[in-house]
Motif scaffolding. Structure first.
Motif, PDB file in Angstrom:
ATOM      1  N   ARG A   1      11.241 -24.826  18.344  1.00 48.68           N
ATOM      2  CA  ARG A   1      11.345 -23.117  18.582  1.00 48.68           C
ATOM      3  C   ARG A   1      11.623 -22.680  20.055  1.00 48.68           C
ATOM      4  NH1 ARG A   1       5.721 -21.805  15.490  1.00 48.68           N
ATOM      5  NH2 ARG A   1       5.455 -24.067  16.383  1.00 48.68           N
TER       6      ARG A   1
ATOM      7  N   SER B   1      11.407 -12.464  20.686  1.00 45.25           N
ATOM      8  CA  SER B   1      11.953 -13.272  19.428  1.00 45.25           C
ATOM      9  C   SER B   1      11.633 -14.662  19.503  1.00 45.25           C
ATOM     10  CB  SER B   1      13.176 -12.612  19.544  1.00 45.25           C
ATOM     11  OG  SER B   1      14.121 -13.244  20.722  1.00 45.25           O
TER      12      SER B   1
ATOM     13  N   ARG C   1      13.624 -18.498  18.329  1.00 43.62           N
ATOM     14  CA  ARG C   1      14.907 -18.997  17.939  1.00 43.62           C
ATOM     15  C   ARG C   1      14.534 -20.382  17.313  1.00 43.62           C
ATOM     16  NH1 ARG C   1      19.734 -17.127  19.856  1.00 43.62           N
ATOM     17  NH2 ARG C   1      19.598 -14.733  20.409  1.00 43.62           N
ATOM     18  N   TRP C   2      15.062 -20.631  16.227  1.00 44.32           N
ATOM     19  CA  TRP C   2      14.588 -22.152  15.824  1.00 44.32           C
ATOM     20  C   TRP C   2      15.998 -22.896  16.105  1.00 44.32           C
ATOM     21  CZ3 TRP C   2      10.514 -24.864  13.884  1.00 44.32           C
ATOM     22  CH2 TRP C   2       9.640 -24.130  13.436  1.00 44.32           C
TER      23      TRP C   2
ATOM     24  N   ASP D   1      21.609 -23.047  16.275  1.00 50.59           N
ATOM     25  CA  ASP D   1      20.636 -22.057  15.922  1.00 50.59           C
ATOM     26  C   ASP D   1      20.412 -22.254  14.492  1.00 50.59           C
ATOM     27  OD1 ASP D   1      19.292 -19.912  15.703  1.00 50.59           O
ATOM     28  OD2 ASP D   1      20.532 -18.461  16.979  1.00 50.59           O
TER      29      ASP D   1
ATOM     30  N   THR E   1      17.796 -20.446  13.168  1.00 45.84           N
ATOM     31  CA  THR E   1      16.869 -19.151  12.914  1.00 45.84           C
ATOM     32  C   THR E   1      17.306 -18.508  11.430  1.00 45.84           C
ATOM     33  OG1 THR E   1      16.746 -18.749  15.181  1.00 45.84           O
ATOM     34  CG2 THR E   1      16.059 -16.973  13.821  1.00 45.84           C
TER      35      THR E   1
ATOM     36  N   ARG F   1      16.137 -20.788   8.644  1.00 44.60           N
ATOM     37  CA  ARG F   1      14.619 -20.727   8.271  1.00 44.60           C
ATOM     38  C   ARG F   1      14.462 -19.569   7.872  1.00 44.60           C
ATOM     39  NH1 ARG F   1      10.733 -24.552   9.252  1.00 44.60           N
ATOM     40  NH2 ARG F   1      11.447 -26.023  10.839  1.00 44.60           N
TER      41      ARG F   1
END
Length: 574
Positions: free
Chosen positions: A148, A155, A157-158, A182, A184, A187
Motif C-alpha cells: 500500500r 487515501s 493505493r494498492w 494500481d 486499488t 482490491r
C-alpha cells in the motif's frame, strides 16, 4: 551508466518480448545486441557524425517497437515503469509511477533516493517490501509484491510491483527494472465480493438460527412460567434451577445474535494471533444449527495447537462456508468432520501446495457426500463457478476463501473423488506470537449504590426494558424518572427536576431519537451526563467515535450488573 529519463529506461520488462521479435526476424543476433542498439539510439550525441545507412532499417524497427511499448503502457491507466540504479541508490520513474507513489514527477524523472521513493509506503508493508528488494538484488528471477501507498490526503493505493534485476559480468547487481500496477480498484472489488459472499452465508444461516432461537425462547418462556407457578404455590426454593435455565438460554441467544452481526459486518483483513481450536469450539453451536440434525458434526483437535496469524472473522466466515458446502454435498445426511493439526511442510510437500517450506496450521473440513470429479476440482476456485442449481449459490464461496487464505500467506488443498466425499484443507502460516495468559474470573464486586438524592431519567419505548432499568435504579438507591419517547423525555428535561444522568435508547419513536434528546438536554442543562443504550451492536464502534465528553454507550443485551456499573461510571466520571 544510469538512465537519464524514465521514458528512456529501455522499458526492460515491456520491451523484452519485442526485442526477442527483432532477433527472430533476423535484425539482431541476440536480445543483448538489440538492447545495446536501443541504448545507442537513445544516448547518441546529437552532433555526432557517422554513417548510419546500414543501421537505418534496424533502428527504424527498434524505434517502432519502443514506440509501440510506450503507447501500450500509456493506454493502460494506473501502470508505470521504474528503474532502481544500485550504484547511486536512486529510483528513476515515469509519470505513472510518480502519481501512484505520490512523489514529484520531476524528481522521479531526475532520480530520487530510495528512502524518499519509499517514504509513502504503508508502515505495515515496508518491512516486507525491503525484504523483497534485498532478495531481488541476489536472485535473477522476476519478483513481485503487493503493498500500500499512503497519499498525503490520507487515501490509500494498492500497488502490484514486479521487477527484474540485471547483473554485470562479475555477478554484481547493476539495476532493477520493473512495472507498478494500481490494484486499488481490484482490491475494492474483492472487498465487495467478500461482502457478497458473507451475506450469502448469512442467508444460509437464517433457517438454522430461527430454529435455534425458537428453542432458546421456549426455554426462557417455559422457565419463567415455571417460576411464576412455583411462587404462586409458595415453593420459592425450587425456582433457582429455572432461573439458571432461563439465564443460560438467554446468554446463548445473545451469543448467536453477536455471531450473526460479526458475519454481516464490513471489514478489511486484520490478522492477529488466532487459536483455531477456540474458534472452532466457539462456532460449534452455530455450525450444528446451520447444517441441521441430519448431519453429524465430529471435531478432532490437536493439542497443543500452534497459533496462526490470520483475520479471525474471515476464518470463521471461511469455516462456515466450507461447512455449508459440505452440508449441500450430503442432502440425505452424513458426517461432517472438522480437524485441526500442526503441520511442518518439507520442500516437496510445500511445492505441491504452492507454499514455501515451513510450519503451518492445517484446518480441514471433510464430508461423506457426493465428492468432485477432477474437472470440477480444477475449476473449484474459479469465481462464479458452481455446480449448484440456479439460485442456490453464487459460485463466490470457494474463490473468496481461496483469496483470503492466499492473502494470509497460506493455501487451500482439495482431496476428493466422486461418491467418496471431499476434504478441504486450509494451510495457514504459524504465528510465533502468544495470546497472553487468560486471567481467572474475579468474584462479582458489590454493586455501587447511589449518593443521596442522585436522580436518573430513563427514556425507552420498550416497557419491559424500561421497567427493568427502573427496578435496578430503585435497588441501588437512585431516584428514577421515566419516559416512553423523546418528546416526553424532553418535557421532563425542561422541568426543574434534578437529573444527574440521562439514560436513553438510541432509537425512539415519535420523530426524536436518543441523540437528539441528549443534544437538546445538554443545551438546557450544560454538562448533562448521558448513557446511550442500543441494540445495534454492529454500529457500536461507529457510535462510540461520535460521542462527546460525558457521553457513554451500552449495547444490548446487557446484565443488570453491567447496567449498574455503567450508570455509576457515567455519573462519577469527570
Amino acid at each position: 551508466m544510469p538512465y537519464r529519463a524514465p521514458r528512456d529506461l529501455a522499458l526492460d520488462l515491456a520491451l523484452r518480448s519485442l526485442l526477442e521479435n527483432q532477433v527472430r526476424e533476423g535484425h539482431y543476433a541476440s536480445v543483448e545486441d538489440a538492447r545495446q542498439a536501443a541504448q545507442q539510439i537513445l544516448h547518441t550525441a546529437p552532433f555526432e557524425a557517422r554513417d548510419v545507412t546500414a543501421e537505418q532499417p534496424r533502428e527504424t524497427a527498434l524505434h517502432d517497437s519502443m514506440d509501440f511499448a510506450r503507447l501500450a503502457l500509456s493506454a493502460v491507466s494506473g501502470v508505470g515503469v521504474w528503474t532502481y540504479e544500485v550504484a547511486n541508490d536512486c529510483f528513476y520513474c515515469d509519470a505513472g509511477i510518480s502519481e501512484l507513489y505520490a512523489i514529484d514527477p520531476v524528481q522521479g524523472a531526475q532520480g530520487i533516493k530510495r528512502t524518499d521513493f519509499l517514504a509513502n509506503v504503508h508502515g505495515d508493508d515496508l518491512a516486507a517490501l525491503r525484504r523483497t528488494m534485498a532478495g531481488g538484488l541476489v536472485n535473477s528471477g522476476d519478483l513481485e509484491l503487493e503493498y500500500r501507498i499512503v497519499h498525503p490526503d490520507g487515501s490509500v493505493r494498492w500497488v502490484l510491483s514486479r521487477g527484474h534485476t540485471y547483473f554485470n559480468a562479475a555477478g554484481e547487481p547493476v539495476r532493477r527494472t520493473g512495472v507498478g500496477v494500481d490494484m486499488t480498484a481490484q482490491r475494492l472489488l474483492e472487498q465487495q465480493l467478500r461482502q457478497s459472499q458473507k451475506m450469502e452465508a448469512v442467508g444460509q444461516l437464517t433457517g438454522g438460527l430461527a430454529h435455534d432461537f425458537n428453542n432458546l425462547l421456549t426455554g426462557v418462556m417455559g422457565s419463567l412460567e415455571m417460576i411464576r407457578l412455583r411462587i404462586a404455590k409458595g415453593r420459592v426454593a425450587e425456582t433457582g434451577r429455572y432461573l439458571d435455565a432461563a439465564l443460560g438460554a438467554a446468554r446463548r441467544a445473545a451469543a448467536l445474535t453477536h455471531r450473526l452481526l460479526a458475519f454481516s459486518r464490513r471489514q478489511t483483513l486484520d490478522p492477529t494471533p488466532t487459536d483455531a481450536n477456540r474458534l472452532v469450539l466457539g462456532m460449534l453451536e452455530l455450525i450444528r444449527s446451520t447444517v441441521g440434525p441430519a448431519v453429524q458434526v465430529d471435531i478432532h483437535s490437536e493439542q497443543p495447537l500452534w497459533l496462526t496469524q490470520v483475520d479471525a472473522n474471515q476464518l470463521e466466515n471461511a469455516l462456515l462456508n466450507l461447512c455449508i458446502n459440505a452440508r449441500d454435498a450430503m442432502p440425505l445426511g452424513g458426517t461432517l468432520g472438522i480437524q485441526t493439526r500442526n503441520c511442518t511442510l518439507a520442500a516437496k510437500a510445500a511445492r505441491e501446495r504452492d507454499l514455501v517450506p515451513g510450519e503451518y496450521l492445517a484446518l480441514s473440513v471433510s464430508d461423506t457426500g457426493s465428492g468432485m470429479s477432477s474437472d470440477v476440482m480444477a475449476h473449484a476456485f474459479d469465481p462464479f463457478f458452481t455446480t449448484k442449481p440456479t439460485g442456490k449459490g453464487t459460485g463466490l464461496g470457494l474463490s473468496m476463501i481461496y483469496g483470503f487464505v492466499r492473502q494470509s500467506g497460506g493455501s487451500v488443498h482439495i482431496q476428493s473423488q466422486p461418491d467418496q466425499g471431499t476434504t478441504m484443507t486450509l494451510y495457514l502460516p504459524r504465528s510465533r506470537e502468544t495470546l497472553g495468559d487468560a486471567q481467572a474470573p474475579l468474584p462479582p464486586a458489590p454493586l455501587p449504590h447511589a449518593e443521596q438524592g442522585e436522580t436518573v431519567l430513563v427514556i425507552d419505548d420498550e416497557p419491559t426494558v424500561r421497567m427493568l432499568i427502573i427496578e435496578v435504579l430503585d435497588e441501588l438507591g437512585y431516584t428514577a424518572l421515566e419516559a416512553a419517547d423523546g418528546a416526553s423525555g424532553l418535557d421532563i428535561l425542561q422541568s426543574g427536576r434534578r437529573i444527574d444522568l440521562l439514560v436513553t435508547d438510541v432509537g425512539l419513536p415519535g420523530g426524536i431519537n436518543g441523540r437528539q434528546v441528549a443534544d437538546a438536554g445538554r443545551s438546557l442543562r450544560p454538562g448533562l451526563k448521558v448513557l446511550f443504550i442500543t441494540g445495534y451492536a454492529h454500529n457500536a464502534e461507529a457510535w462510540a467515535q461520535q460521542l462527546e465528553p460525558g457521553m457513554h454507550l451500552l449495547t444490548k443485551p446487557f446484565t443488570m450488573e453491567d447496567l449498574a456499573s455503567r450508570i455509576n461510571t457515567a455519573i462519577t466520571a469527570a
